[in-house]
Motif scaffolding. Structure first.
Motif: not given
Lengths: 222, 228
Positions: A11-15, A53-57
């Protein structure tokens, strides 16, 4: 493993918001930080349980991740059959399962229903189930939280052996700085979803470079 | 009343042909409808349990509403579909056991799906997380999930069967309680009581309660026992 621009939002929280984090095989990393700082989210991203949500491992195509969640789940069946879920039912697999059951002091309950195990026994069973199969990365989310000191030391020994036997990278999430010092080669300190500091465990604990880690060490001791 | 009870017991012990015929129709209808409801409802319940989305939330609410569908309303809908001016009149299902089965499947499938969804939903996350962590494939994780729910699947079937055995509204409207054809235990109890033929009604009542007792014994005996 090269983690790049890894963001997880609920949601609005960046974990989780990690710009770059490089991890190597054959090294044991202890990930520490206060509750809610994103350690488990990072672990679940690496294991593939959640999609970022975005990016990669940045895992290699032949990488195999073995992951033990924070809460262990016992399936219907015996302790032995639960451990065997983590490996093919070959002679070697059964032998390895037996070895781990013995090493984690589960021999007397090997034939007992896994759902009847105590919390500590379930955690040991889950650890055995994770370690029984070969992987290139081992991600363990507080694997010894429910264990007594004897079992904890046994578990730590098995984790180190796993790293050496399979040249696996180990990512150990822990609240215990003492455990981090005993087991890990490198420390990764997280706060508010970010990696704040990373480096050799002993050096970082003895000489933290950031105020955040200094505050954390003062609060939680080493 | 005492003599009616004694006569009822005699009917049961001697295997009265009418009694046996009614029991036969009841079992045929109930076993078929509950098994069909399980085949349709279990996958539907599993689908509702896995994942979440706005559409799925709506479907769950709809299913839960259907779980409380009044049997007479279901019977009315089926009657309107199958009757001489209904859109499905060509199926010739009105006043047949098959029509009664259809009505019961409509009634009971949401109950099966709902109980499985409610049981499986909290298990999805830990089972999936553990399975992914051990490198299992999706089909294998799904098989594990079904194994974890197997007792619940079986008790859902027993719940469906019990509901089908006890139902009277829909089956009387769709089946018409025709003697030697669509008269089941519940509709027969009503009919014989209205007639004053208490021995038959009591005999059927004893057998119906006995069947429920057996179902509960089965459910209790098959409670999950964790074995090696």
């Amino acid at each position: 493993m090269r983690i790049r621009n890894l963001i997880v939002r609920y949601g609005a929280t960046t974990a989780l918001d990690i710009g770059e984090l490089t991890l190597k095989r054959g090294v044991c990393y202890a990930v520490i930080g206060a509750n809610g700082c994103g350690k488990s989210t990072l672990a679940r991203c690496i294991a593939g349980v959640i999609k970022p949500t975005s990016g990669e491992v940045g895992l290699q195509p032949d990488d195999k991740v073995r992951y033990m969640p924070q809460r262990s789940y016992a399936f219907y069946g015996s302790t032995l059959s639960n451990v065997m879920l983590g490996v093919n039912a070959t002679a070697h697999g059964k032998e390895r399962a037996r070895m781990l059951i013995d090493a984690l002091n589960l021999t007397t309950v090997a034939r007992q229903g896994a759902k009847q195990l105590s919390g500590g026994q379930t955690a040991r069973m889950a650890l055995a189930r994770t370690l029984v199969g070969q992987g290139t990365w081992l991600v363990l989310d507080e694997p010894t939280a429910a264990l007594d000191s004897g079992s904890m030391l046994a578990a730590e020994g098995l984790i180190r052996s796993y790293r050496d036997e399979f040249d696996a990278g180990v990512i150990l999430i822990t609240h215990s700085l003492k455990q981090a010092k005993r087991v890990s080669d490198q420390l990764v300190f997280m706060e508010n979803g970010h990696v704040v500091e990373q480096g050799e465990t002993k050096r970082l604990i003895d000489d933290p470079q950031t105020p955040a880690l200094t505050r954390f060490l003062e609060l939680f001791g080493a | 009343m005492g003599s009616a009870f004694a006569q009822a017991l005699q009917l049961i012990v001697t295997g009265d042909p009418m009694l046996l015929q009614i029991i036969g129709v009841t079992l045929r209808m109930s076993l078929t409808s509950s098994a069909t409801a399980l085949v349709l409802g279990a996958p539907w319940g599993a689908f509702l349990a896995f994942g979440s989305s706005k559409v799925k939330s709506v479907l769950i609410v709809v299913n839960r509403t259907l779980m409380g569908l009044p049997p007479v309303v279901c019977g009315l809908l089926c009657y309107l579909m199958f009757c001489g001016v209904g859109p499905l009149r060509f199926l010739h299902l009105l006043y047949t056991v098959e029509g009664m089965i259809v009505a019961q499947v409509i009634l009971v499938t949401p109950i099966v799906a709902g109980t499985i969804e409610a049981y499986a939903r909290p298990l999805v996350a830990p089972v999936r997380e553990t399975g992914v962590g051990l490198g299992m494939s999706r089909p294998r994780i799904l098989r594990l999930m079904i194994q974890e729910c197997r007792y619940q699947v079986f008790t859902s079937y027993l719940l469906a069967l019990g509901r089908a055995l006890a139902e009277v509204g829909a089956v009387s409207m769709v089946g018409g309680a025709i003697a030697y054809k669509t008269n089941v235990m519940t509709t027969a109890i009503m009919m014989y009581t209205n007639r004053g033929d208490f021995k038959m009604a009591i005999a059927l009542g004893i057998i119906l309660v006995g069947l429920f007792f057996l179902l509960n014994i089965l459910a209790h005996v098959l409670q999950p026992k964790v074995v090696a």
